[in-house]
Structure formats: C-alpha cells, structure tokens
Design an enzyme around this catalytic site. Structure first.
Site, mmCIF file in Angstrom:
data_model
loop_
_atom_site.group_PDB
_atom_site.id
_atom_site.type_symbol
_atom_site.label_atom_id
_atom_site.label_comp_id
_atom_site.label_asym_id
_atom_site.label_seq_id
_atom_site.Cartn_x
_atom_site.Cartn_y
_atom_site.Cartn_z
ATOM 1 C CB CYS A 28 -0.911 -0.051 1.216
ATOM 2 S SG CYS A 28 -2.559 0.460 0.847
ATOM 3 N NE ARG A 82 -8.997 5.435 0.520
ATOM 4 C CZ ARG A 82 -7.745 5.809 0.787
ATOM 5 N NH1 ARG A 82 -7.389 7.063 0.643
ATOM 6 N NH2 ARG A 82 -6.847 4.933 1.193
ATOM 7 C CG HIS A 111 -4.907 -3.326 3.237
ATOM 8 N ND1 HIS A 111 -5.583 -2.153 3.045
ATOM 9 C CD2 HIS A 111 -5.827 -4.212 3.655
ATOM 10 C CE1 HIS A 111 -6.850 -2.338 3.354
ATOM 11 N NE2 HIS A 111 -7.023 -3.560 3.727
#
Lengths: 445, 240
Positions: free
Chosen positions: B93, B126, B189
C-alpha cells in the site's frame, strides 16, 4: 400537504418494518425526505430546547441512550434514535416516528446518535447545540478510507456548525486535536487515574501516536486502552487538557462503580469502556445545565440495549452476547471475557456486509492471543467470514471449529459446552444472533 | 537457523492489519523450527541492512507517509543497495507507493525511495475492493483487499499479478503490484500473507536461500489457509 404526506408515508413504513420484525431502519426516512426534502429541517426546528448529537467510533449507542434517559429523568420530552440507525435517513425516521401525523413534534430535547460520515449530511438540516465526541479509532476503513479522512469529514461538518459546543473525550488525543482544530467551543471528560493493567494497553495497535499539532511522538504517563490515556507532546504544548469532568475511584468488580464531581455512581454493566459511556452522557447533560439529581437511578435502571453485554439464560445455561466490530472494541471485549474467571466457550461471528465494513483485515489488529488465559474450552468461528476468523485463531495458536450457521453453533455449545457461553459478533450479525438467543431463552426452538 | 525481519516504521505505517503479515511470517518459520526475530524501527533508528533478511514496509495514511518520506531520504542509498543485492522486501500500500520515484497528491509531491522507476498519482476516488490476482509465480491465485487513493504506473516492470477481480495498480491496465528482483510491492494490505501461504513461503524461501544457501522448506498443513483463499477466489471470480 407534502409534509403530512411525507410523515404519513414514513410512519406507515416504520409500522410495516416493525410488523416484519425488522431492525430500526433507514428506508422510511429516505422515502420521507424524498417526498418532502425539508422534513428533517422542519421537525428539528420544533425541538424546544437542546439538540445533542453523539458521534465517535465506539460507544455512540450506549452513550446516546444514557443521555436520553438522563434527560428524561429531568422531566424532558426527548426524541432519540435509540435503535442505533445513525445515518441521515435513520435520523429522519426517528424524528418522524416522534411527530404527530400533522407534523407537530412535542419535544424539549433531541438525542441523536450520528455516524461520523453522516454528520456533514445532517448538519445542513439542523445545527446541534451540543456534540459529544466519544473517541476516534480505526473502524471500517473501507468506508472511511483512513482515520485522517474521518477527521477531515468531521471538521467539514463542524465548519457548518461553529457554535456547536463539543463534549470531547480528553483522554483521546485525536478527539482533542479535532476539537482544537475545529475552533468550536469545547469541554472535556476523562478518567483521571490509572485503572487497568497498562502492560497490555501499551502494546495494542494504536491510532494517533504522533502529535497532531507538530508530528512528534506523544508520551504517556499512563494508558487506559488503545490511544486513550494521559498524554503530552514532548515538543509542543499539546497535552491532555485539564478535564472538566473527571472520573476517579473506578472499580470494575461486579459491575462498575465510579465517582464524578464527588458523586458516587454504580451500574451493573461490565467492561471498562462503559466508564466512558457513562461519563460522556453525564458530561453532556451537565454541560447543558442539568443538575442530574436522579442520575444514579438512571444508571440503576438502565437496560443495555440488545447485544451490548446482553445476558441470556437458556435452560440454566449462561450466555453473554456482545458487539465487537473494530480492534479497540474487540480488545475491550477480550478484557471483559478475561474478567470472568470461570470456564467458558466462545463463538466469534464475523460478517462482511456493507454495514460491517467489507474489509475484515482488522481482525489481525486484535490481540486474540490473550484468549490463552481466558479458560476457553471450545472456540467456534462463525458468520460469513468464518474461515478468516478460523485462520486468525490458528495464527494465535488457538484451534477452533468452523460453523458458518450461527444458530447451529449456539445450539451445539449450549447443549454440549461448559454452560457459560460468550458470543462476540460484528454489526450485522448482532441483531440476528440476538433474536436467536431470545427465542432459545423463551424455549421456542 | 534464524531470519531477521525488519519492520520499518510500524508506528506510522501500520494502517490496517499489517501486523498480520508479520505474525504469519514468524509463525510459519517457527512451525518449521526456524527462529524469527522481528526488529521494529522507529523514524530515528539507524538501520543496519546487512543484518536484515526481510523488510516489511507497510501502509500509512497520506499524512503519515509525508512524515516517513522525509526520513527515507536518509536511508535511500542503503535501501537501494539492499534491493540490488537481492534483499527481500514486502512493501504494502503506502509502502509500495514509497518504492517508486514519487507520489503526486494534488499540489503536494511525496518523494519516494526510487528503488523502482515507477510513480503514483492521486485519483479522483479511492479504489476499495476485495481483489483476486493470478500471478506468474504460482498456480494458486493471490487474494486480498485493496484500499488506495493512488494510481500506480509501473511501465515495463512485471506486475505481481493480473487482476481477476478488483482494481489493481491503476484500474486500467489490469496489473497489480510489482515484482522486481526480490521485491514485492502490492496494494493488497493487512493479512495478505495468511490467506496466501504460497506467497509467504516464497518470501521466506528466498530469504533463507540468500542467507544460508539452498534451504529445504518443509511443507505445512495449509488446509485452513487454502480454505480461506478458495472462498475468496470462488466468491469474487465465479459470481461475475
């Protein structure tokens, strides 16, 4: 006319939802607002005295309900979204439910629990007189992005309501920084003594370890849990402010006892985090000028809402149901389970629906390793993401069984287990699990 | 035998469940009787890269990345040397973004380590989703969760995998992450490794071989890991 139609439609849908045994819902409010966009504005404007909103990651529902009960003990008529539907439409639903069919609202006060991301959508409709900020932890990052974004979104909301007085958790550096940066007037509450063993608290995954003002690493005199504690910045003057409402003399055996402003209170609830819920509600009502003569009774009579350390008796077997939906909350849950020294079984139910957060990676920020000392005989992983939960257990050196069907998991452990069962659920699993346990308790299964 | 895992700046870069990756590596070494030591480095610590076998660079918020980026300038040369000498890196990330030359977010530009010649730009929205990849490294897909505002462009580098479901590096070219020497950069992640034991073992094997010569890594019972992996693959690739 549109207003009456809107209220009528909303009320009808609420009734329909209740008839179908659905949880506090947002759909009625959504329809109501569609029909009459000023519905919330109109109803909120009729509140005669104060509007309180309760915001923050954990403890919103309990704090809001305690505050509502405290205000009622002062003889006030209160509108409250007690079922916990805390997004814009849920709030509209709560107001419409309390209004008459002609659109008249008979309320002195409103206590509104509000989701962090929804505040900026609600504040165009009404400006609260007071806003309680319970705490800021990592939670549902798939919805909010990251905690910095949550804080930005709250600042945006507060910019619309610069006169709203904040009642802020002083032990939380993130909440205090937010209050300072917003420019709104604020008072603080906190726990002014070290209560629990800090060895674990110091190791927990934390937010906000760095000063929001200058970036230096904060130093702590002591921790309560997560990033809550007595902190100061070694570089600038940022520090835990002098607490306006401070709790001392906290005892956690057989319920909670504590002292605020020289007054002694007791509550049957378990879990240290409830100290903050009590304190936040108390501080909010006192800030608004209520004396709270009957607060002790409020606490004695307080019935925890479904799924907050809720207890069941199923044929003589003891079952405790609790919500656990983010690392800070879950670690507090584990502490509460550890307070019970007798043998037990444990079911963890993890769903990943939109309201839970689709991302369940937070399970790896929870200290499940601590369950080794909890005298748990059987661990069961359940819910949509049971396999992920089992894997998390495995890497904590805990062997568990998978049973995706919650009902089956409960039935098995109630009949074959130790007679002392803990069920920890995240959000969407909670209500159904509550219904299952209620039915079992009433012997309907 | 012992491996040393260097966790860089966990107090800043620990956005969501990165700890799961550390737990996974440590456990999978210990279950095979291999010692594991985890060294956590703060921003002010001096890092001796020659002592490290695996470096984990996790995710952080944009603000936290800015703090880290200032510090990275001081370790840039040592970090690049470590990578060029075959050091194992898992960058997730924000950490993945920092491997590149820069991350441009609006008016601000975060300078990266420049380990690989790639860059990231902030997108309009996002990219948040469960994600499934097919990597050339293994037949078994890689599964995880992505949540990033940045769009990463890796040019001619090899991606970690091809996106079967989800967004990946930039939501355009179907690539996810990067594979460069023994560096893996990825947007997947948190508990990337527990549900991808093949990927975890790949990192461990590479690090062991580098330190001790060819090491035999005994197989583990990965029934639970594979069940969790299959569940995600099935749910997100077969329903679409």
């Amino acid at each position: 006319m549109r207003k009456m139609l809107a209220i009528g439609a909303t009320k009808f849908l609420i009734w329909l939802g209740q008839a179908m045994n659905k949880q506090g819902s947002s759909t009625p409010g959504k329809i109501g607002l569609k029909i009459y966009p000023d519905l919330l504005k109109d109803l909120a404007a009729q509140v005669r005295e104060d509007i309180f909103v309760v915001c923050g990651t954990n403890g919103k529902t309990t704090t809001n309900n305690l505050l509502c009960e405290a205000l009622r003990s002062e003889g006030k008529e209160v509108v409250c979204n007690s079922a916990g539907a805390n997004m814009l439409y849920g709030i509209v639903t709560a107001f419409a439910a309390s209004a008459s069919i002609s659109g008249k609202l008979n309320a002195d006060c409103a206590c509104i629990e509000i989701d962090e991301a929804s505040a900026r959508r609600a504040f165009p409709h009404f400006k609260p007189n007071y806003m309680v900020l319970t705490n800021l932890f990592r939670d549902q990052l798939d919805r909010y992005g990251e905690i910095d974004i949550t804080m930005d979104v709250l600042k945006e909301a507060l910019a619309m309501a610069p006169n709203t007085k904040l009642i802020v958790n002083g032990d939380d550096p993130l909440s205090v920084a937010l209050a300072k940066q917003s420019g709104n007037p604020f008072v603080t509450f906190g726990v002014d003594e070290q209560v629990i063993d800090a060895k674990h608290a110091a190791k927990e995954t934390k937010e906000g370890r760095f000063c929001q003002m200058c970036g230096a690493q904060l130093q702590y005199d002591y921790y309560h849990y997560s990033q809550l504690g007595k902190y100061h910045c070694p570089k600038c003057d940022f520090a835990r402010p002098k607490l306006d409402y401070a709790v001392t003399n906290v005892h956690l055996d057989r319920g909670i006892s504590l002292r605020i402003e020289g007054r002694q209170f007791r509550i049957k609830s378990h879990g240290f985090y409830n100290v903050y819920n009590i304190l936040a509600a108390y501080a909010a009502a006192r800030t608004a000028g209520f004396y709270l003569e009957r607060f002790d009774q409020v606490l004695r009579r307080h019935k925890t809402q479904s799924g907050r350390m809720e207890m069941f008796d199923i044929g003589g077997r003891h079952v405790v149901l609790n919500l656990a939906k983010n690392p800070a909350g879950f670690n507090q849950n584990i502490s509460a389970v550890l307070e019970d020294k007798s043998p037990k079984d444990l079911i963890v139910v993890i769903n990943d629906k939109a309201q839970d957060g689709k991302d369940i990676s937070w399970l790896w920020d929870v200290d499940f390793e601590r369950f080794h000392d909890a005298r748990v005989q059987t661990f069961v992983a359940s819910g949509i993401r049971a396999l992920d939960m089992q894997l998390r257990f495995k890497y904590a050196n805990i062997s568990s069984k998978v049973e995706e069907d919650v009902t089956k998991a409960i039935e098995r452990l109630v009949t074959e287990g130790t007679g002392n069962l803990y069920v920890l659920c995240n959000y969407t699993a909670l209500y159904n699990t509550h219904l299952i346990l209620k039915k079992l308790e009433e012997g309907k299964v | 035998m012992k491996l040393t895992i260097g966790h860089l700046y966990p107090e800043l870069l620990n956005l969501y469940g990165d700890r799961g990756n550390i737990i996974c590596m440590v456990q999978r070494l210990r279950w095979r009787g291999i010692d594991a030591e985890v060294k956590e480095f703060d921003l002010n610590d001096k890092i001796d890269f020659s002592k490290l076998d695996i470096i984990l660079l996790g995710g952080g918020s944009d603000r936290e990345q800015l703090l880290v980026c200032n510090r990275l300038k001081r370790i840039k040369k040592d970090f690049i040397d470590y990578v060029e000498q075959g050091g194992v890196v898992l960058a997730i990330c924000g950490g993945y973004q920092l491997l590149g030359n820069y991350y441009k977010m609006g008016d601000e530009t975060i300078e990266g380590l420049g380990v690989v010649n790639i860059h990231t730009e902030r997108g309009d929205s996002r990219l948040i989703s469960n994600i499934v990849l097919q990597s050339e490294l293994f037949p078994l897909p890689i599964v995880g969760f992505e949540n990033h505002g940045g769009r990463t462009f890796i040019g001619d580098y090899q991606p970690l995998g091809k996106v079967l479901s989800g967004h990946g590096n930039n939501n355009k070219d179907k690539g996810e992450g990067i594979l460069y020497k023994n560096v893996i950069g990825t947007y997947l992640h948190g508990p990337l490794l527990p549900k991808n034991p093949h990927l975890c073992d790949y990192l461990l094997q590479t690090a062991l071989n580098r330190r001790f010569g060819k090491v035999d890594l005994p197989e583990l019972d990965d029934k639970d890991e594979l069940a969790a992996n299959h569940y995600i693959v099935k749910r997100f690739t077969q329903s679409e």
